[in-house]
Design an enzyme around this catalytic site. Structure first.
Site, PDB file in Angstrom:
ATOM      1  N   HIS A  36      -7.603  -5.943   0.247  1.00 22.29           N
ATOM      2  CA  HIS A  36      -6.341  -4.441   0.817  1.00 22.29           C
ATOM      3  C   HIS A  36      -4.772  -5.528   1.134  1.00 22.29           C
ATOM      4  O   HIS A  36      -4.081  -5.559   0.843  1.00 22.29           O
ATOM      5  CB  HIS A  36      -6.322  -3.688   1.428  1.00 22.29           C
ATOM      6  CG  HIS A  36      -5.554  -3.055   1.105  1.00 22.29           C
ATOM      7  ND1 HIS A  36      -5.453  -2.187   0.036  1.00 22.29           N
ATOM      8  CD2 HIS A  36      -5.240  -1.943   2.362  1.00 22.29           C
ATOM      9  CE1 HIS A  36      -4.045  -1.442   0.334  1.00 22.29           C
ATOM     10  NE2 HIS A  36      -4.066  -1.223   1.981  1.00 22.29           N
ATOM     11  N   SER A  83       0.794  -1.157  -0.476  1.00 16.74           N
ATOM     12  CA  SER A  83       0.067  -0.218  -0.283  1.00 16.74           C
ATOM     13  C   SER A  83       1.094   1.137  -0.098  1.00 16.74           C
ATOM     14  O   SER A  83       1.545   1.224  -0.926  1.00 16.74           O
ATOM     15  CB  SER A  83      -1.033   0.004   1.369  1.00 16.74           C
ATOM     16  OG  SER A  83      -1.838   0.509   0.968  1.00 16.74           O
ATOM     17  N   ASP A 135      -9.260  -5.935  -4.299  1.00 17.94           N
ATOM     18  CA  ASP A 135      -9.027  -4.723  -3.941  1.00 17.94           C
ATOM     19  C   ASP A 135      -9.827  -2.979  -3.649  1.00 17.94           C
ATOM     20  O   ASP A 135      -9.679  -2.767  -5.058  1.00 17.94           O
ATOM     21  CB  ASP A 135      -7.820  -4.796  -3.663  1.00 17.94           C
ATOM     22  CG  ASP A 135      -6.905  -3.212  -2.150  1.00 17.94           C
ATOM     23  OD1 ASP A 135      -5.875  -3.596  -2.211  1.00 17.94           O
ATOM     24  OD2 ASP A 135      -7.417  -2.278  -1.483  1.00 17.94           O
TER      25      ASP A 135
END
Ligand SMILES: CC(=O)N[C@@H](C)C(=O)N[C@@H](C)C(=O)O
Length: 726
Positions: A700, A580, A668
């Site tokens: 995610h 991320s 995600d």
């Protein structure tokens, strides 16, 4: 030769992962007292990866403890697997227990049941669908979910999905006119209307409502907040608790308008704390306007209500305030505010960094509460006296790790403790009131910790240097955690540089499966809590928005170069990985320091903040981290997109030569998979070695059991391959 090495390393990684994946994590804990006051029972709920079944297995354990003179564990139960339990809550007297059970038929349609158990057997079992008044009962999702016994033990308070009207096609044959007019006719042409959910990992949560279940009558009453708030404002309700005497309900209400922003990991979404009086059904707002509140808790004597509060919008995780509401007058008082550290770093209390209080958190003095809070690169237990407004740390400095408060009752604390070489285990402590009105604690380990051999760790403190000291936050220190294999070999281990995601989060000295696994595979891992991380003061967090792509990159690179300068690692055997925002930083590091890293792994990376804006469930994040003030009516202009692109790793992809493996969660909603595809294409266009793995059904975190296991071994294989080549 090289292939053999890769095969050997891969096979070794499979064995190591299988061994470590058995380490369970504790999800809940409860202290209870039977009729026999000298016997205490500790019930704990655990979760463990089961690679063969490809699922997380949930089980419960019990410890039976004597408290004659001190805590002595008399017996332990064998683990018992828990199937299909969504909630399991004991009544205040301990005589009853409610279980919300979710059963999937072989056709995979889910049925839920409300089960009431006494100490002998199951007294009641209600099929939720038969109530025909709401949808699925929410689980313990950390935002909406709640299940509370009334003090009278006659009612249950929970949150469920609002009942949706039936819909049908325009072309459906109209029913005969004499059909049952009591039933609302299905809505025609509404089958395909978009129903906005609360984003990543909340895809089946659209409109939660409060429900009061009458146990004797086996009926439910839905508290329609739209009506009681006398407003058309569509509201999602959650985190509900009974008021003293069960006369009302306090709950958190989120506005659904103008549109929903992703909720998970974002405790700064605009909402408010409300009170519904169940008799008059009047509803009043308790908390300040335009704030974000969570985790309401009454003192045992019912005189005070406390809750956590943040400003709305802005950085997604930041220093929380503790607010007290005097229940009689409803007057509000700030007990703990924002903490700014400046030069002090984290030597002094850095503020509250926690999503919630434990369900039971009070000492019997009705003024001291206990909670876990991030403090630098660790998690400590802090006590807060709401009368004197003083904060104290309960655990000893020497015990650096992650302390999680599970339950507080009768001046006893049940907690779990873990660190990078020790999976979590339970401790039970007795609080001792000191002369200065703070507490000390006497701990007893309920189990022998299962320490993993061959792993050591230390926390380092870094100060921005050189070019990095030119920014106006150079007075702020930051930390890293170095986790190292303790093998006797005189070969310097390869180093994995590992920036965390967020960016406003922190990597703490917890037991982390991937980190322990990499260490057991011979890698040292440098976990960097760059400026902007939580747990180090509000000024650290506020230093980053607008400076992502430079300040955070410089901090990670600075920590890596400092650690390598110590001479314990080979500067030619350094790799980097992150997810991320950590993937965002990985892209910047290999773009801005192209010769420094031998290989890179990115998990759901934010690659181009400008192109992410239109597809992520947190568009506000794209504005905030690019340094643009956000509100929900803002529309991005050319200059905004420019600022977002200029701070994105895609800007430097033309300079990348490091081989990159990209791992994507196919569903995600936080950082959409197309971000990874954008970078993959750019690498291929520049003839850079790129490999991409797409994990179907993963969001995610990429944390389904099979995906998590596959990703770990692929990471070790990728690093081995590129560290073996000349
Ligand atoms: C603190 C935190 O996790 N922030 C959230 C907004 C988030 O999901 N950030 C993404 C970009 C990430 O996980 O880094």
């Amino acid at each position: 030769m090289e292939t053999d090495k890769i095969e050997e390393a891969t096979s070794n990684a499979v064995d190591i992962y299988k061994g470590l994946a058995c380490s369970p994590s504790v999800t809940r804990g409860e202290i209870s007292f039977g009729d026999n006051t000298s016997l205490t029972t500790v019930t704990s709920i655990w979760s463990q990866r089961d690679i063969e079944r490809s699922e997380n297995v949930k089980f419960s354990r019990s410890h039976y403890i004597s408290q004659e003179n001190h805590i002595e564990v008399l017996a332990r139960s064998a683990p018992t697997e828990l199937k299909s339990e969504v909630w399991n809550v004991q009544s205040p007297s301990g005589k009853l227990r409610v279980i919300i059970r979710s059963v999937k038929s072989d056709k995979q349609d889910e049925k839920q049941y409300i089960e009431i158990w006494n100490t002998q057997n199951k007294e009641k079992n209600i099929d939720v669908k038969s109530l025909d008044i709401h949808g699925k009962i929410y689980d313990q999702d950390g935002h909406f979910g709640t299940l509370q016994w009334s003090k009278s033990e006659k009612f249950l308070l929970y949150v469920a999905e609002k009942k949706q009207p039936k819909t049908e096609s325009f072309f459906e044959k109209k029913p005969e006119s004499n059909s049952d007019s009591s039933k609302d006719p299905p809505l025609r042409g509404e089958e395909h209307v978009f129903r906005e959910m609360w984003g990543e990992q909340f895809v089946d949560k659209c409109h939660p409502v409060l429900c009061v279940f009458d146990i004797e009558a086996a009926t439910t009453r839905v508290l329609d907040t739209t009506k009681v708030l006398n407003t058309e404002m569509d509201m999602s309700a959650g985190q509900a608790i009974w008021t003293p005497g069960d006369s009302g309900v306090v709950f958190v209400g989120w506005t659904n308008e103008p549109f929903k922003l992703g909720l998970i990991y974002c405790p700064q979404r605009r909402n408010a704390l409300y009170h519904i009086d169940l008799e008059s059904t009047t509803c009043t707002q308790l908390s300040e306007k335009d704030k974000s509140v969570r985790s309401p808790r009454f003192t045992p004597d019912g005189k005070k209500l406390v809750y956590l509060q943040n400003a709305t919008y802005g950085p997604h995780m930041t220093c929380a305030n503790l607010i007290e509401c005097d229940w009689a007058s409803k007057n509000l008082t700030t007990i703990v505010g924002d903490c700014f550290q400046g030069e002090d770093g984290i030597s002094k209390f850095p503020g509250i960094y926690s999503l919630e209080f434990p369900t039971r958190c009070w000492a019997t003095d009705n003024k001291t509460l206990f909670m876990s809070s991030t403090w630098g690169s660790k998690v400590d237990i802090i006590s807060i006296n709401i009368e004197t407004k003083t904060v104290a740390k309960l655990n000893e400095d020497a015990e650096v790790g992650v302390w999680t408060v599970l339950d507080v009752t009768r001046d006893m604390i049940l907690a779990s403790y873990a660190n990078p070489s020790t999976p979590p285990y339970l401790r039970l402590g007795v609080l001792n009131l000191k002369e200065d009105a703070t507490y000390s604690i006497t701990w007893t380990q309920l189990d022998t910790p299962s320490r993993i051999s061959g792993i050591k760790y230390k926390i380092n403190t870094h100060t921005p240097t050189g070019e990095k000291a030119k920014d106006h936050f150079s007075n702020l220190k930051y930390e890293s955690i170095l986790v190292t294999p303790t093998s006797e070999s005189n070969v310097k281990p390869p180093l994995v540089v590992y920036p965390h995601g967020g960016p406003h989060s922190a990597i703490v000295c917890d037991f982390m499966l991937y980190i322990a696994g990499l260490c057991k595979c011979g890698y040292a891992v440098l976990l960097v809590n760059y400026r902007g991380s939580t747990g180090a003061g509000k000024d650290s967090i506020d230093s980053l928005p607008g400076n992502v792509g430079t300040q955070d990159v410089n901090d990670v690179q600075g920590a890596a170069e400092e650690i390598i300068k110590d001479g314990n690692f080979d500067k030619n055997r350094v790799v980097v990985m992150g997810g991320s925002h950590g993937g965002f930083l990985t892209g910047h590091l290999i773009g801005q320091h192209p010769k420094f890293y031998r290989a890179a792994v990115m998990r759901n990376p934010a690659i181009n903040v400008a192109s992410m804006l239109g597809s992520t469930d947190i568009p506000d994040w794209c504005f905030v981290e690019a340094g643009i003030e956000y509100n929900q009516s803002i529309l991005a202009g050319v200059e905004d997109y420019k600022k977002m692109w200029e701070r994105s790793p895609i800007k430097y992809v033309k300079d990348v030569t490091t081989p990159v493996m990209i791992m994507l969660g196919a569903i995600d909603l936080r950082v959409p998979p197309k971000q990874g595809h954008e970078y993959y294409r750019a690498l291929k266009a520049n003839n850079v070695e790129a490999r991409m793995l797409v994990y179907e059904g993963n969001c995610h975190p990429i944390n389904k059991v099979d995906a998590e296991a596959d990703a770990f071994v692929n990471i070790v294989k990728w690093f081995t391959k590129h560290l073996s080549s000349p």
